[in-house]
Write a protein that holds these residues in place. Structure first.
Motif, PDB file in Angstrom:
ATOM      1  N   HIS A  20     107.542  78.733  11.300  1.00 37.54           N
ATOM      2  CA  HIS A  20     106.795  78.524   9.906  1.00 37.54           C
ATOM      3  C   HIS A  20     105.831  79.139   8.933  1.00 37.54           C
ATOM      4  N   ASN A  45     102.260  67.168  13.705  1.00 30.71           N
ATOM      5  CA  ASN A  45     103.341  67.516  13.109  1.00 30.71           C
ATOM      6  C   ASN A  45     103.821  68.415  13.766  1.00 30.71           C
ATOM      7  N   GLU A  46     104.534  68.954  12.549  1.00 37.54           N
ATOM      8  CA  GLU A  46     106.147  69.488  13.664  1.00 37.54           C
ATOM      9  C   GLU A  46     105.207  71.110  14.448  1.00 37.54           C
ATOM     10  N   SER A  59      97.601  71.286   8.955  1.00 36.40           N
ATOM     11  CA  SER A  59      98.818  70.741   9.478  1.00 36.40           C
ATOM     12  C   SER A  59      99.086  69.638   8.393  1.00 36.40           C
ATOM     13  N   ALA A 105     100.033  70.091   5.129  1.00 30.54           N
ATOM     14  CA  ALA A 105     101.305  70.029   4.941  1.00 30.54           C
ATOM     15  C   ALA A 105     102.345  69.037   4.986  1.00 30.54           C
ATOM     16  N   ASN A 106     101.652  67.801   5.912  1.00 34.72           N
ATOM     17  CA  ASN A 106     102.895  66.298   6.461  1.00 34.72           C
ATOM     18  C   ASN A 106     102.342  66.011   5.010  1.00 34.72           C
ATOM     19  N   GLU A 135     103.595  71.985   2.677  1.00 34.53           N
ATOM     20  CA  GLU A 135     103.955  72.937   3.715  1.00 34.53           C
ATOM     21  C   GLU A 135     102.940  74.547   3.864  1.00 34.53           C
ATOM     22  N   LYS A 136     102.521  75.276   2.825  1.00 31.27           N
ATOM     23  CA  LYS A 136     101.917  76.355   3.196  1.00 31.27           C
ATOM     24  C   LYS A 136     100.964  76.548   3.364  1.00 31.27           C
ATOM     25  N   ASN A 167     100.341  75.301   6.645  1.00 29.51           N
ATOM     26  CA  ASN A 167     100.884  75.697   7.748  1.00 29.51           C
ATOM     27  C   ASN A 167     100.307  76.522   8.343  1.00 29.51           C
TER      28      ASN A 167
END
Length: 345
Positions: free
Chosen positions: A330, A194-195, A110, A113-114, A118-119, A121
C-alpha cells in the motif's frame, strides 16, 4: 375617459413597483456572489454528519466547530450536527457530500482512499505515526498542506476544512485476551470496507469481516464477529465494551481524520465565508489538541471502572514486523511521502 386614465396610472405604478423589486433582487444576488468578500447577509443553514454519538470527542469537535462558526458569523451561518449516524454511515455520508445533500462530515483516510485518492492510505499504515505529538507535527507541516490540496484539487467533490484526531486505534474482543499477533489467529475481526484494513487484519492472522459501523454492536453481541478496533473514546461512547470487554492497547493505527465539506456547498459560499470556515477550523483543531489526550485518559479510566480487561503489549516490535508487508503493497509509489512522515520530528 376618466376611468381609462385611472387604469393607465395604476398600470404605470405597478410597472414601477415591479422594476424596483427586480433591481432589489439583482442587488442581493450580486452581493452574495461577488468575489470581493462581500456577503448578502442571508441566513445559511448547513448539515454536519458524524457517525459517533453525543459525548464522543469527535461529536464534541463538530459541535465546537458549529459554535465557532455561529459566533464568527453573528448567527448568520448555522451548522446543525447530526450525530450517531443519523445521516448514514461514512460511505453514505461521502456520497451525500458529492450530491450536496450533506455539507460537512468527518472522514478517515481509508474511506477517502475508497473514493479514488489512494494516497490517503499512507496515513492509515500501521505504526507510521509514533504518537499524538508526531501526528500533529506532520499535519501542521507542509505535508498537511499537500494532503489537503490533494483532496481539494481532485474531482471527487470534496474540500478540506481542517484536521481532527480521536486517538490511536486498538483491538478489542468478546472472549479472548490478546497480547501478541499469534493470539489473533483465526479471530473474526470487524473491518472497514477498505483493502488496507483487510490486509492489516489478515497480516495479524485474524479473519477480516466487513461490517457496517452502525451494526457492529449487534454483530459483536451475536457472534458474527469476535473483535473489532477503535480508539478508546469511541469504544466507550458506543458501549462496545458491553459486548466485548477485552481491550488490547497495541495502537496499531494512529491516523488523522479530515473534516470535509461538499464542493457544491463550498462553491456557493462567498470568499469571506470560506475564510471564516477556515478560521473556525483552525480554532477547532486547537480545541481537539486540548481535549484528545484527556479524552483518551478519561475513557480508559472509565472502561476500567466498568470491568474492561485492559492488556498492555510487551513486544511492540512483533506487531510492527507482522504488518511490514503492508508498506510494500500500500506504500508503493509513496515511498518519499512515507519517509518524510517518519523523519518529521
Amino acid at each position: 375617459m376618466f376611468n381609462n386614465k385611472k387604469i393607465l396610472i395604476v398600470m404605470m405604478l405597478l410597472s414601477v413597483i415591479t422594476l424596483l423589486a427586480a433591481c432589489s433582487g439583482d442587488s442581493e444576488t450580486s452581493d452574495a456572489e461577488n468575489g470581493d468578500g462581500e456577503t448578502s447577509g442571508e441566513t445559511i443553514e448547513l448539515k454536519y454528519a458524524e457517525v459517533n454519538p453525543e459525548g464522543h470527542p469527535m461529536t464534541d469537535a463538530a459541535e465546537k466547530f458549529a459554535e465557532i462558526v455561529n459566533e464568527k458569523s453573528d448567527g448568520r451561518i448555522s451548522i446543525n450536527v447530526y450525530p450517531a449516524g443519523q445521516l448514514g454511515n461514512e460511505t453514505e455520508n461521502m456520497e451525500g457530500l458529492q450530491m450536496g445533500s450533506i455539507d460537512f462530515m468527518r472522514a478517515n483516510p481509508s474511506v477517502i482512499a475508497n473514493f479514488g485518492i489512494e494516497k490517503m492510505n499512507v496515513l492509515s499504515l500501521p505504526f507510521i505515526f509514533e504518537g499524538r505529538e508526531h501526528l500533529w507535527n506532520v499535519l501542521d507541516s507542509d505535508i498537511g498542506d499537500e494532503l489537503k490540496e490533494d483532496i481539494n484539487s481532485s474531482d471527487t467533490g470534496f474540500q478540506t476544512v481542517m484536521f481532527v484526531e480521536e486517538g490511536a486505534r486498538n483491538f478489542f474482543f468478546t472472549d479472548k485476551v490478546v497480547k501478541t499477533p499469534a493470539d489473533m489467529e483465526g479471530i473474526k475481526v470487524r473491518v472497514q470496507e477498505n483493502e488496507l484494513m483487510v490486509d492489516l487484519v489478515e497480516a495479524l492472522g485474524a479473519s477480516p469481516t466487513p461490517v457496517s459501523y452502525s451494526e457492529l454492536y449487534s454483530a459483536l453481541q451475536t457472534g458474527i464477529v469476535e473483535g473489532a478496533e477503535n480508539p478508546p473514546a469511541a469504544y466507550l461512547a458506543n458501549a462496545f465494551y458491553e459486548v466485548a470487554d477485552k481491550l488490547t492497547l497495541n495502537q496499531h493505527v494512529f491516523a488523522p481524520n479530515f473534516i470535509l465539506t461538499s464542493s457544491n456547498t463550498w462553491d456557493e459560499l462567498s470568499e469571506a465565508d470560506q475564510e471564516l470556515l477556515f478560521e473556525a477550523g483552525k480554532e477547532t483543531e486547537s480545541f481537539v489538541k486540548e481535549i484528545a489526550q484527556i479524552a483518551d485518559d478519561e475513557a480508559l479510566a472509565e472502561l476500567e471502572e466498568n470491568g474492561v480487561e485492559i492488556t498492555e503489549i510487551d513486544d511492540p516490535q512483533a506487531w510492527q514486523d507482522a504488518v511490514q508487508p503492508l508498506y510494500e503493497k500500500h506504500g508503493a509509489g509513496y515511498e518519499e511521502l512515507i519517509e518524510r512522515i517518519i523523519e518529521t520530528e
